[in-house]
Scaffold this motif. Structure first.
Motif, PDB file in Angstrom:
ATOM      1  N   ASP A  50      12.151  14.643 -10.049  1.00  0.00           N
ATOM      2  CA  ASP A  50      12.799  16.089  -9.845  1.00  0.00           C
ATOM      3  C   ASP A  50      14.088  16.128  -8.952  1.00  0.00           C
ATOM      4  OD1 ASP A  50      10.995  16.266 -11.818  1.00  0.00           O
ATOM      5  OD2 ASP A  50       9.687  17.662 -10.597  1.00  0.00           O
ATOM      6  N   THR A  51      14.446  15.135  -8.213  1.00  0.00           N
ATOM      7  CA  THR A  51      15.452  15.236  -7.199  1.00  0.00           C
ATOM      8  C   THR A  51      16.564  14.364  -7.590  1.00  0.00           C
ATOM      9  OG1 THR A  51      13.981  15.394  -5.500  1.00  0.00           O
ATOM     10  CG2 THR A  51      16.092  14.866  -4.927  1.00  0.00           C
ATOM     11  N   VAL A  52      17.930  15.055  -7.543  1.00  0.00           N
ATOM     12  CA  VAL A  52      19.130  14.304  -7.754  1.00  0.00           C
ATOM     13  C   VAL A  52      20.033  14.492  -6.366  1.00  0.00           C
ATOM     14  CG1 VAL A  52      21.418  14.466  -8.812  1.00  0.00           C
ATOM     15  CG2 VAL A  52      19.094  15.046 -10.062  1.00  0.00           C
ATOM     16  N   VAL A  53      20.407  13.183  -6.057  1.00  0.00           N
ATOM     17  CA  VAL A  53      21.438  13.161  -4.919  1.00  0.00           C
ATOM     18  C   VAL A  53      22.770  12.854  -5.244  1.00  0.00           C
ATOM     19  CG1 VAL A  53      22.010  11.691  -2.775  1.00  0.00           C
ATOM     20  CG2 VAL A  53      19.585  12.581  -3.265  1.00  0.00           C
ATOM     21  N   VAL A  54      23.888  13.592  -4.846  1.00  0.00           N
ATOM     22  CA  VAL A  54      25.290  13.336  -5.196  1.00  0.00           C
ATOM     23  C   VAL A  54      25.935  12.902  -3.818  1.00  0.00           C
ATOM     24  CG1 VAL A  54      27.315  14.599  -6.113  1.00  0.00           C
ATOM     25  CG2 VAL A  54      24.970  15.269  -7.071  1.00  0.00           C
ATOM     26  N   ALA A  55      26.169  11.875  -4.068  1.00  0.00           N
ATOM     27  CA  ALA A  55      27.029  11.198  -2.855  1.00  0.00           C
ATOM     28  C   ALA A  55      28.528  11.494  -2.810  1.00  0.00           C
ATOM     29  CB  ALA A  55      26.858   9.888  -2.650  1.00  0.00           C
ATOM     30  N   GLY A  56      28.990  12.282  -2.153  1.00  0.00           N
ATOM     31  CA  GLY A  56      30.459  12.749  -2.143  1.00  0.00           C
ATOM     32  C   GLY A  56      30.632  14.396  -2.228  1.00  0.00           C
ATOM     33  N   GLY A  57      31.044  14.851  -1.345  1.00  0.00           N
ATOM     34  CA  GLY A  57      31.259  16.661  -1.278  1.00  0.00           C
ATOM     35  C   GLY A  57      32.369  16.990  -1.595  1.00  0.00           C
ATOM     36  N   GLY A  58      33.314  16.067  -2.346  1.00  0.00           N
ATOM     37  CA  GLY A  58      34.652  16.439  -2.874  1.00  0.00           C
ATOM     38  C   GLY A  58      34.640  17.360  -4.184  1.00  0.00           C
ATOM     39  N   PHE A  59      35.698  17.558  -4.851  1.00  0.00           N
ATOM     40  CA  PHE A  59      35.814  18.158  -6.003  1.00  0.00           C
ATOM     41  C   PHE A  59      34.693  17.736  -7.033  1.00  0.00           C
ATOM     42  CE2 PHE A  59      37.908  20.425  -9.434  1.00  0.00           C
ATOM     43  CZ  PHE A  59      38.688  21.083  -8.727  1.00  0.00           C
ATOM     44  N   THR A  60      34.891  16.275  -7.385  1.00  0.00           N
ATOM     45  CA  THR A  60      33.697  15.891  -8.441  1.00  0.00           C
ATOM     46  C   THR A  60      32.560  15.993  -7.900  1.00  0.00           C
ATOM     47  OG1 THR A  60      35.503  14.485  -9.261  1.00  0.00           O
ATOM     48  CG2 THR A  60      33.185  14.022  -9.662  1.00  0.00           C
ATOM     49  N   GLY A  61      32.182  15.809  -6.657  1.00  0.00           N
ATOM     50  CA  GLY A  61      30.831  15.708  -6.330  1.00  0.00           C
ATOM     51  C   GLY A  61      30.233  17.368  -6.330  1.00  0.00           C
ATOM     52  N   ILE A  62      30.977  18.342  -6.119  1.00  0.00           N
ATOM     53  CA  ILE A  62      30.549  19.734  -6.270  1.00  0.00           C
ATOM     54  C   ILE A  62      30.505  20.168  -7.605  1.00  0.00           C
ATOM     55  CG2 ILE A  62      31.293  22.031  -5.813  1.00  0.00           C
ATOM     56  CD1 ILE A  62      32.620  20.980  -3.222  1.00  0.00           C
ATOM     57  N   GLU A  63      31.394  19.875  -8.643  1.00  0.00           N
ATOM     58  CA  GLU A  63      31.274  20.162  -9.889  1.00  0.00           C
ATOM     59  C   GLU A  63      30.048  19.464 -10.477  1.00  0.00           C
ATOM     60  OE1 GLU A  63      35.384  21.774 -11.286  1.00  0.00           O
ATOM     61  OE2 GLU A  63      35.100  19.553 -11.736  1.00  0.00           O
ATOM     62  N   ALA A  64      29.737  18.079 -10.025  1.00  0.00           N
ATOM     63  CA  ALA A  64      28.537  17.532 -10.807  1.00  0.00           C
ATOM     64  C   ALA A  64      27.123  18.153 -10.140  1.00  0.00           C
ATOM     65  CB  ALA A  64      28.590  16.213 -10.352  1.00  0.00           C
TER      66      ALA A  64
END
Length: 401
Positions: A154-168
């Protein structure tokens, strides 16, 4: 005479349109000036939307449009470029190879996600960088519903807090609820190495972004990076261990490898250095646009970003200028003083900024309406009707917001 364009992304599409437009204006026949576009498929992948649901639908056909404007489509991938003999060697999916000579070349090969040598990333990381990557992630997310309900599932980690990371990341809570049900205890976490979220956006828009992340329930880990991952967890450089079966890598892009074959200077992103008319510095007859080129937008020190907004206009100038040289006409300096961003924030709406200072103009539902229009109308190819398609490619008017 032959003008060859490598790549069918936003820059390549508009390079073809703009070159064909100039040819038409000057009354030159396709037999006198052939324009050829080389790509694996005659399809535009709408890459800025690959964080969305149903990624398999996020393409647009180009063949009919290319045919309408008398641009030859050459199927295959450009493997090598020989700028001395002016030859492009092309490989097709069936294993056949051929060479295509050119009088002018426009390199619009785009960019690729940069994947560092982090333990487990190649085996267990996902992305939204390409159509295939986005489809693989989507299948994985739907497959989670067949697994036991655990913290890692139930956990998703997104590596990268730029444009793409925030939208994903901001799209993910709603996608997970649809797949796993509203009772699932879902978590979405953005991991960003810099000391603030959205480091390239600046301080002005950041409070809007941070409030949106809180609203949709996305957590952040600032000042830390991914140190390693496996099929059930990720370990951060801070030492924190997070149970997760889904890690989405969104931490930087580089120009496609083909740019390395052009004997010219490149920047740290692998982009070819070009002059104001988008000709590759020191290489006669070769132009570059989009994510393949480092181009000045103005005289104030601003350079085009690796985005479809800049790629589209750069492509129009590069195609026009390559054709102009062949026709003995003056080239036109690329310029793009208007710059906007429109960041999707999931169920929290969107953020619209204008200018290199990123002054906030719209937020929430109002900005979301603009984002939907950009994503579903503005960035799609013109209709496959000759006059309308050619009219859309005036370099001075493309993406003039």
């Amino acid at each position: 005479m032959r003008l060859v364009i490598i790549g069918a992304g936003f820059a390549g599409m508009y390079a073809a349109l703009s070159a064909a437009r100039l040819r038409e204006i000057r009354g030159v026949s396709p037999g006198q000036l052939e324009i050829a576009l080389v790509a694996p498929e005659p399809t535009l992948v709408v890459r800025p939307r690959l964080y969305e649901r149903k990624p398999e639908t996020l393409t647009a056909p180009l063949f009919d449009m290319l045919e309408a404007i008398d641009v030859s489509y050459v199927q295959g991938s450009a493997e090598t470029v020989d700028t001395k003999s002016k030859l492009v060697k092309i490989a097709n999916a069936n294993g056949t190879k051929k060479s295509l000579s050119y009088d002018r070349l426009v390199v619009t090969t785009g960019s690729r996600l940069f994947r560092p040598n982090i333990p487990g990333l190649a085996e267990h990381g996902f992305s939204v960088d390409s159509l295939d990557d986005a489809i693989t992630l989507d299948k994985h997310l739907h497959g989670l519903a067949m697994r036991p309900a655990t913290t890692g599932r139930d956990t998703v980690v997104v590596a990268g807090g730029g444009f793409t990371g925030i939208e994903a990341a901001t799209e993910m809570p709603a996608r997970l609820r649809e797949i796993l049900g509203t009772s699932a205890k879902t978590r979405v976490i953005i991991v960003e190495r810099n000391d603030a979220i959205a480091p390239d956006m600046g301080a002005g828009p950041r409070p809007v972004i941070e409030e949106a992340l809180r609203k949709v329930g996305v957590e952040t880990r600032i000042g830390a990076g991914v140190a390693s991952l496996d099929e059930s967890s990720v370990t951060l450089s801070s030492g924190e261990h997070i149970e997760t079966e889904t890690v989405i890598w969104a931490a930087g892009i580089r120009a496609a490898p083909l740019t390395a074959q052009i004997p010219a200077e490149r920047d740290s992103f692998g982009r070819l250095l070009v002059d104001r008319c988008l000709q590759v510095t020191g290489v006669q007859g070769v132009f570059a646009a989009g994510d393949a080129a480092r181009a000045a937008c103005d005289d104030e020190g601003n350079y085009a970003l690796m985005s479809c907004q800049h790629a589209t206009r750069m492509g129009a100038f590069a195609g026009n200028n390559a054709a102009a040289e062949l026709l003995g006409l003056a080239t036109r300096p690329y310029h793009q003083k208007t710059y906007v961003t429109c960041l999707d924030l999931g169920e929290a709406g969107a953020l619209f900024t204008r200018g290199w200072e990123r002054n906030v103009e719209m937020v929430g539902d109002v900005a979301k309406k603009t984002k939907r229009e950009i994503n579903t109308v503005w960035i799609y190819p013109p209709r496959a009707e000759r006059a309308a398609a050619l009219a859309s490619a005036d370099p001075e008017r493309v993406t003039d917001l």
